[in-house]
Design an enzyme around this catalytic site. Structure first.
Site, PDB file in Angstrom:
ATOM      1  N   ASP A 118       8.594  -9.313  32.804  1.00  8.88           N
ATOM      2  CA  ASP A 118       9.445  -8.525  33.707  1.00  8.88           C
ATOM      3  C   ASP A 118       9.907  -7.230  33.043  1.00  8.88           C
ATOM      4  OD1 ASP A 118      11.571  -7.668  35.464  1.00  8.88           O
ATOM      5  OD2 ASP A 118      11.544  -9.708  36.267  1.00  8.88           O
ATOM      6  N   THR A 136      12.210  -6.778  41.231  1.00 13.12           N
ATOM      7  CA  THR A 136      11.499  -7.975  40.778  1.00 13.12           C
ATOM      8  C   THR A 136      10.860  -8.836  41.873  1.00 13.12           C
ATOM      9  OG1 THR A 136      12.877  -8.026  38.828  1.00 13.12           O
ATOM     10  CG2 THR A 136      11.809 -10.101  39.422  1.00 13.12           C
ATOM     11  N   TYR A 163      13.389 -22.232  38.374  1.00 12.86           N
ATOM     12  CA  TYR A 163      13.666 -21.176  37.399  1.00 12.86           C
ATOM     13  C   TYR A 163      14.866 -21.517  36.520  1.00 12.86           C
ATOM     14  CZ  TYR A 163      14.179 -16.711  35.198  1.00 12.86           C
ATOM     15  OH  TYR A 163      14.261 -15.719  34.253  1.00 12.86           O
ATOM     16  N   ASP A 207      13.097  -7.241  30.583  1.00 11.19           N
ATOM     17  CA  ASP A 207      13.934  -6.736  31.676  1.00 11.19           C
ATOM     18  C   ASP A 207      15.418  -6.882  31.323  1.00 11.19           C
ATOM     19  OD1 ASP A 207      14.129  -5.834  34.582  1.00 11.19           O
ATOM     20  OD2 ASP A 207      15.300  -7.688  34.641  1.00 11.19           O
ATOM     21  N   HIS A 213      17.931  -3.617  30.968  1.00  9.17           N
ATOM     22  CA  HIS A 213      19.145  -3.399  31.768  1.00  9.17           C
ATOM     23  C   HIS A 213      20.371  -3.245  30.883  1.00  9.17           C
ATOM     24  CE1 HIS A 213      17.727  -3.926  35.819  1.00  9.17           C
ATOM     25  NE2 HIS A 213      17.101  -5.049  35.507  1.00  9.17           N
ATOM     26  N   HIS A 266       7.527  -3.782  37.190  1.00 12.63           N
ATOM     27  CA  HIS A 266       8.080  -2.425  37.271  1.00 12.63           C
ATOM     28  C   HIS A 266       8.462  -1.996  35.860  1.00 12.63           C
ATOM     29  CE1 HIS A 266      11.824  -4.459  36.515  1.00 12.63           C
ATOM     30  NE2 HIS A 266      11.587  -5.251  37.548  1.00 12.63           N
ATOM     31  N   HIS A 310      15.949  -0.077  37.589  1.00  8.03           N
ATOM     32  CA  HIS A 310      14.656   0.212  38.220  1.00  8.03           C
ATOM     33  C   HIS A 310      14.838   0.008  39.701  1.00  8.03           C
ATOM     34  CE1 HIS A 310      14.206  -4.170  38.508  1.00  8.03           C
ATOM     35  NE2 HIS A 310      14.764  -4.191  37.301  1.00  8.03           N
TER      36      HIS A 310
HETATM   37  P1  AMP Z   1      16.050  -7.546  38.803  1.00  6.98           P
HETATM   38  O1  AMP Z   1      16.002  -6.939  37.476  1.00  6.98           O
HETATM   39  O2  AMP Z   1      17.422  -7.450  39.421  1.00  6.98           O
HETATM   40  O3  AMP Z   1      15.015  -7.037  39.750  1.00  6.98           O
HETATM   41  O4  AMP Z   1      15.785  -9.120  38.615  1.00  6.98           O
HETATM   42  C1  AMP Z   1      15.221  -9.650  37.454  1.00  6.98           C
HETATM   43  C2  AMP Z   1      15.819 -10.980  37.163  1.00  6.98           C
HETATM   44  O5  AMP Z   1      15.420 -11.972  38.092  1.00  6.98           O
HETATM   45  C3  AMP Z   1      15.324 -11.540  35.844  1.00  6.98           C
HETATM   46  O6  AMP Z   1      16.051 -11.020  34.783  1.00  6.98           O
HETATM   47  C4  AMP Z   1      15.512 -13.028  35.999  1.00  6.98           C
HETATM   48  O7  AMP Z   1      16.745 -13.416  35.447  1.00  6.98           O
HETATM   49  C5  AMP Z   1      15.541 -13.244  37.496  1.00  6.98           C
HETATM   50  N1  AMP Z   1      14.407 -14.058  37.957  1.00  6.98           N
HETATM   51  C6  AMP Z   1      13.108 -13.848  37.683  1.00  6.98           C
HETATM   52  N2  AMP Z   1      12.313 -14.785  38.237  1.00  6.98           N
HETATM   53  C7  AMP Z   1      13.137 -15.616  38.896  1.00  6.98           C
HETATM   54  C8  AMP Z   1      12.919 -16.781  39.679  1.00  6.98           C
HETATM   55  N3  AMP Z   1      11.684 -17.260  39.894  1.00  6.98           N
HETATM   56  N4  AMP Z   1      14.004 -17.362  40.221  1.00  6.98           N
HETATM   57  C9  AMP Z   1      15.243 -16.873  40.029  1.00  6.98           C
HETATM   58  N5  AMP Z   1      15.507 -15.777  39.286  1.00  6.98           N
HETATM   59  C10 AMP Z   1      14.478 -15.149  38.726  1.00  6.98           C
HETATM   60 ZN    ZN Z   2      11.697  -7.253  37.374  1.00  5.72          ZN
HETATM   61 ZN    ZN Z   3      15.405  -5.813  36.278  1.00  6.68          ZN
END
Ligand code: AMP
Ligand code: ZN
Ligand code: ZN
Length: 420
Positions: free
Chosen positions: A53, A89, A174, A210, A214, A256, A357
């Site tokens: 990620d 994500t 998860y 990721d 952040h 991303h 992002h």
């Molecule tokens: P974002 O950066 O806000 O777009 O989201 C990224 C975050 O989503 C990651 O840091 C994870 O903690 C969370 N994430 C990724 N995959 C999953 C999943 N399958 N179920 C729940 N949360 C997730």
């Molecule tokens: Zn992501």
């Molecule tokens: Zn993110």
């Protein structure tokens, strides 16, 4: 007496407290019973689709991720993998496995409101992520399972919901508790199962880059460290999998990139929000506004002052390049008015994190992601230009020889370019 009642209440409260985190951190493997590879599928190759990620297109070079660079030089890599809009994500992970743009597959944000269902989706809502109503298209693991080719997932957005009535044969809810060594060993264990039980498609997800991006920003030493953690994990996974002697192909992607943002001037909504009149869903760089009385949409839109920090669109005026306008909105989820933040600005009610992002991946190239692939199906030592992530689906389907008839947005041009 009172003390006894109090102490038993206390022990009930303690039991509840202890049970809650256990439930929230379910680390057990889920196995769908009675699944078997059809005999004709058992000689097919294997694919591990890895997502790190937020692994920006330039991180491998910027931070000298030596293992990934070596794997890229021996296999195939792209200048960048271009995320779909919005570059966040859940929409992008689900685009990677369906070949469709977010407005076509329905997962239009990490946070979504569906007016017809009158329900909200959020990636942190365990009940919503397991509900198949949110997920359109046919994810690649569903396509595989429908053709009796087994799949496994060590986390992937959508993989916990029975989409088209099908879950991956092996999957996990998860959680971020399972150490990387155990996760790698689980993949090796899957590949060591008897031929009828062995998954041919494995999804594998890593959140560390990721998180660091952040919290500390894309240029921080913590992000460099997270890149090296992923680089070592991929090396260990690759070496461990080679030991099985199976024809395993690896596709390493990200969803991303990451950009340093302006933390001192968070954007607020440019009009007062009356929840009786509208439902507002924020995804940070994107705000989706659902107006209840459509006759009021235009006047609300016209009340928004012009700004160089964000763009406001009526849903039928979103530029076609985003594939995120009314015509694309198959599930009626994008809202009536949309606000797109211009980098480096971000919608937030508090001081935002240093990195973010979600921006337009063409105007803000820091949003672009990574593509590296290697294994027996791939050409050796080639580098190709940047391409959109809608094309990964056809690549997976081609390696696994899985025919499909439904319409998707991607095509097989990239597959032809990179496969032997
Ligand atoms: P974002 O950066 O806000 O777009 O989201 C990224 C975050 O989503 C990651 O840091 C994870 O903690 C969370 N994430 C990724 N995959 C999953 C999943 N399958 N179920 C729940 N949360 C997730
Ligand atoms: Zn992501
Ligand atoms: Zn993110």
């Amino acid at each position: 007496m009172i003390t006894r009642v109090f102490s038993s209440l206390l022990s009930i409260a303690l039991a509840v407290l202890l049970a809650l985190p256990a439930q929230a951190q379910d680390t057990t493997q889920k196995v769908v019973p009675n699944r078997q590879n059809a005999p004709k599928q058992q000689n097919k190759p294997y694919v591990i689709l890895i997502s790190a990620d937020g692994f920006r297109y330039d991180y491998a070079e910027k931070y000298r991720a030596e293992n990934l660079q070596t794997l890229a030089s021996k296999g195939v890599s792209a200048d960048a993998l271009i995320p779909s809009f919005p570059s966040i994500t859940f929409p992008n992970h689900y685009t990677l496995v369906t070949g469709m743009y977010p407005a076509h597959h329905g997962l239009v944000g990490n946070n979504i409101y569906d007016p017809k269902l009158n329900e909200r989706y959020s990636m942190s809502n365990a009940k919503a992520v397991k509900n198949p109503v949110w997920y359109g298209g046919i994810p690649i693991w569903t396509l595989a399972e429908q053709q009796r080719l087994l799949s496994a997932s060590f986390y992937w957005p959508g993989s916990e919901a029975p989409i088209g009535g099908m879950l991956p044969s092996y999957y996990y809810a998860y959680n971020e508790k399972i150490p990387i060594e155990r996760r790698i060993q689980t993949v090796v264990n899957w590949l060591s199962l008897p031929a009828d039980k062995r998954p041919h498609l494995i999804n594998f997800y890593l959140p560390e880059v990721d998180h660091a991006g952040h919290l500390y920003g894309p240029d921080a030493p913590e992000t460099e460290k997270a890149v090296h953690f992923v680089d070592s994990a991929i090396n260990a996974l690759n070496l461990a999998v080679q030991q099985t002697g199976l024809p395993v192909n690896f596709i390493f992607v990200s969803d991303h990139g990451m950009k340093t943002i302006n933390r001192n001037e968070p954007l607020s909504l440019p009009f007062p929000v009356d929840t009786a009149e509208m439902t507002v869903v924020s995804n940070g760089t994107l705000v989706n506004i659902h107006v209840k009385d459509k006759k009021k949409t235009r006047s609300i839109y016209e009340s928004i002052p012009k700004s160089d920090k964000f763009k406001a669109y009526l849903c039928d005026e979103v530029p076609a390049k985003y594939h995120y306008g009314k015509k694309d909105d198959k599930y009626n989820r994008i809202g009536d008015i949309l606000l797109f933040a211009n980098a480096p600005y971000y919608f937030s009610t508090r001081k935002p994190n240093p990195g973010a992002h979600g921006f337009d991946p063409y105007e803000t190239p820091e949003m672009q992601a990574t593509f590296i692939a290697w294994g027996p199906a791939f050409k050796e030592g080639i580098k190709i230009g940047a391409f959109e992530n809608i094309h990964i689906y056809a690549l997976l389907a081609k390696i696994l020889k899985l025919p499909y008839k439904h319409a998707i947005d991607g095509d097989s041009k990239i597959a032809k370019e990179v496969l032997k």
